[in-house]
Design a protein around this motif. Structure first.
Motif, PDB file in Angstrom:
ATOM      1  N   GLY B   4       0.883   0.469   8.804  1.00  0.00           N
ATOM      2  CA  GLY B   4       1.567  -0.235   9.772  1.00  0.00           C
ATOM      3  C   GLY B   4       2.782  -0.965   9.365  1.00  0.00           C
ATOM      4  N   SER B   5       3.208  -1.785  10.383  1.00  0.00           N
ATOM      5  CA  SER B   5       4.382  -2.664  10.054  1.00  0.00           C
ATOM      6  C   SER B   5       4.163  -3.881   9.191  1.00  0.00           C
ATOM      7  N   MET B  23      -4.980 -10.279   7.088  1.00  0.00           N
ATOM      8  CA  MET B  23      -4.447  -8.723   6.756  1.00  0.00           C
ATOM      9  C   MET B  23      -3.552  -8.859   5.752  1.00  0.00           C
ATOM     10  N   ILE B  24      -3.682  -8.123   4.826  1.00  0.00           N
ATOM     11  CA  ILE B  24      -2.594  -8.104   3.860  1.00  0.00           C
ATOM     12  C   ILE B  24      -1.738  -6.848   3.822  1.00  0.00           C
ATOM     13  N   THR B  25      -0.229  -6.986   3.557  1.00  0.00           N
ATOM     14  CA  THR B  25       0.223  -5.744   3.398  1.00  0.00           C
ATOM     15  C   THR B  25       0.544  -5.369   1.965  1.00  0.00           C
ATOM     16  N   LEU B  26       0.157  -4.066   1.552  1.00  0.00           N
ATOM     17  CA  LEU B  26       0.535  -3.555   0.099  1.00  0.00           C
ATOM     18  C   LEU B  26       1.612  -2.465   0.491  1.00  0.00           C
ATOM     19  N   ALA B  33       4.040   1.042   3.897  1.00  0.00           N
ATOM     20  CA  ALA B  33       3.302  -0.192   3.994  1.00  0.00           C
ATOM     21  C   ALA B  33       1.761   0.360   4.517  1.00  0.00           C
ATOM     22  N   PHE B  34       1.030  -0.434   3.559  1.00  0.00           N
ATOM     23  CA  PHE B  34      -0.658  -0.293   3.857  1.00  0.00           C
ATOM     24  C   PHE B  34      -1.081  -1.637   4.364  1.00  0.00           C
ATOM     25  N   PRO B  62       4.827  -5.612  -2.723  1.00  0.00           N
ATOM     26  CA  PRO B  62       5.406  -4.421  -3.266  1.00  0.00           C
ATOM     27  C   PRO B  62       4.687  -3.934  -4.332  1.00  0.00           C
ATOM     28  N   LEU B  63       4.433  -2.882  -4.619  1.00  0.00           N
ATOM     29  CA  LEU B  63       3.673  -2.375  -5.848  1.00  0.00           C
ATOM     30  C   LEU B  63       4.530  -1.460  -6.567  1.00  0.00           C
ATOM     31  N   PRO B  64       5.625  -1.493  -7.029  1.00  0.00           N
ATOM     32  CA  PRO B  64       6.541  -0.670  -7.804  1.00  0.00           C
ATOM     33  C   PRO B  64       5.876   0.441  -8.537  1.00  0.00           C
ATOM     34  N   ASN B  65       4.898   0.312  -9.067  1.00  0.00           N
ATOM     35  CA  ASN B  65       4.163   1.125  -9.924  1.00  0.00           C
ATOM     36  C   ASN B  65       3.283   2.135  -9.366  1.00  0.00           C
TER      37      ASN B  65
END
Lengths: 253, 173
Positions: B4-5, B23-26, B33-34, B62-65
């Protein structure tokens, strides 16, 4: 916005094979760490490529490998057959240890070496008349052959022996530490109405003084001794324990 | 798992840190986004330390890898291990069953297995990393050096002298 930065930033893999080959060194090390502890698995891995060879020969990796698996692998077991001592490896086909033990021959007597026991990476064998003892390190292929105490050879009654390695001074006392050091062989035997205990030290290359103790008639069975602390224990007379303290060289029932 | 957002994460009260209900956004490297529970995200030592250091929880991570497909699978593992209890024998057995099925599915797609392994390493998700590296090790263990090279697409670069020396040095039974 904080980025979660990592050490590795390899691009998404296009093929399985290239993905595997692009696994970074620390990941490859973690995979190799989880191979079974038998040395044949690391041996196969070392023959894959220069990179894998480098990993499997890295001393700090090997240290971690031993810590990860904690107990040393069982490579096989020794057994006295009608043709002397034999080695049965846990992984087929029979390897170097089996070949070596099968080729052990004496020039005298029945020409065979008989298994007494093994501990701390050393194997103790004897001639059929107990006149000669042989301590063998299958890993280094080192042999030390020496005569048993004359009183023990002359005593025609019960006897047994055990090999053990003392922890080195300042060493941590683990198997690694013991393996690198000198070995000792303790013998117990009955002569007349006395029981004798005696220790051979490879560091000195000689037997120490034997300590006779008068004990009731003993029957020592041809069974391996148990080592606990500084003392060896043999089952005698069916249900008793004969204790030989190798530090104080004292015998007790 | 929910995507979601990230509004849920933004709305979460910072005071609820201990309760694990935030809640945490990855965000994957494709920008997807998760939104996951903090308990799930804390399976990653990397994210856990950033959260504990007062990192930008509200803004997400953000997980750039990590691509979306890999991140979704990693989150599936983290949800199971982070959100569920493992106190009773039955609960632990259920988790073990989950792990077994999870790795069996990954094992069928080696390239994906390596991607998940890399992500677990990068995010320091210890349990998942142990699971995937053990699976790869199990693949290696029954193979000859030649079979390992084929399976992993490794080029043979040892010299005859190298081979000779290795066989000389190996003192196994």
């Amino acid at each position: 916005m904080a980025e979660v930065t990592g050490v590795h930033s390899s691009p998404p893999a296009t093929a399985t094979a290239s993905a595997a080959e692009s696994l970074p060194d620390d990941v490859l090390a973690e995979i190799l760490l989880r191979l079974p502890p038998h040395p044949s698995f690391l041996s196969s891995a070392s023959l894959v490529s220069k990179r894998w060879l480098r990993h499997t020969r890295n001393p700090s990796f090997l240290r971690r490998f031993r810590e990860f698996h904690r107990t040393a692998p069982v490579l096989g077991f020794f057994l006295n057959s009608s043709h002397g001592a034999l080695f049965f490896p846990t992984d087929a086909p029979p390897g170097r240890i089996a070949d070596q033990v099968a080729s052990l021959r004496r020039n005298t007597g029945d020409g065979l070496w008989w298994l007494v026991g093994c501990r701390h990476g050393r194997v103790l064998l004897r001639s059929c008349d107990w006149a000669d003892l042989l301590v063998w390190d299958p890993m280094t292929e080192g042999f030390v052959c020496f005569p048993a105490p004359i009183q023990m050879v002359e005593a025609d009654a019960d006897r047994d022996a055990a090999v053990f390695c003392a922890a080195s001074a300042g060493g941590d006392g683990d198997d690694e530490d013991r393996r690198s050091g000198a070995f000792n062989v303790a013998v117990v035997f009955v002569s007349g109405d006395h029981v004798f205990g005696c220790v051979f030290s490879s560091a000195i290359g000689a037997w120490g003084d034997s300590t006779p103790v008068t004990l009731p008639l003993l029957m020592i069975y041809d069974e391996p001794a148990a080592l606990a602390g500084e003392a060896l224990y043999w089952i005698v007379n069916g249900s008793s324990l004969l204790e030989f303290n190798c530090g104080s060289q004292s015998l007790a029932l | 798992m929910a995507t979601g957002s990230g509004a849920a994460a933004a709305a979460a009260d910072a005071e609820e840190k201990e309760s694990g209900s935030r809640m945490i956004t990855l965000t994957s490297n494709e920008g997807k986004a998760f939104v996951v529970t903090e308990a799930s995200a804390r399976q990653s030592a990397t994210i856990r330390s950033m959260v504990d250091d007062g990192g930008c929880v509200d803004k997400g991570f953000p997980l750039p890898n990590v691509d979306s497909k890999t991140l979704a699978r990693v989150i599936q593992y983290c949800d199971e291990h982070g959100n569920k209890e493992a106190h009773t024998v039955d609960e632990r057995a259920a988790l073990a069953k989950f792990d077994k099925d999870f790795i069996a599915e990954l094992d069928a797609d080696k390239a994906f297995l390596y991607d998940v392994t890399m992500a677990a390493n990068y995010l320091h998700i210890q349990g998942l990393f142990a699971l995937t590296t053990q699976c790869i090790a199990d693949t290696i263990k029954g193979k000859t050096p030649e079979e390992i090279r084929t399976a992993f697409g490794i080029e043979y670069d040892l010299t005859a002298q190298d081979e000779e020396e290795i066989k000389e040095e190996d003192t196994h039974a």
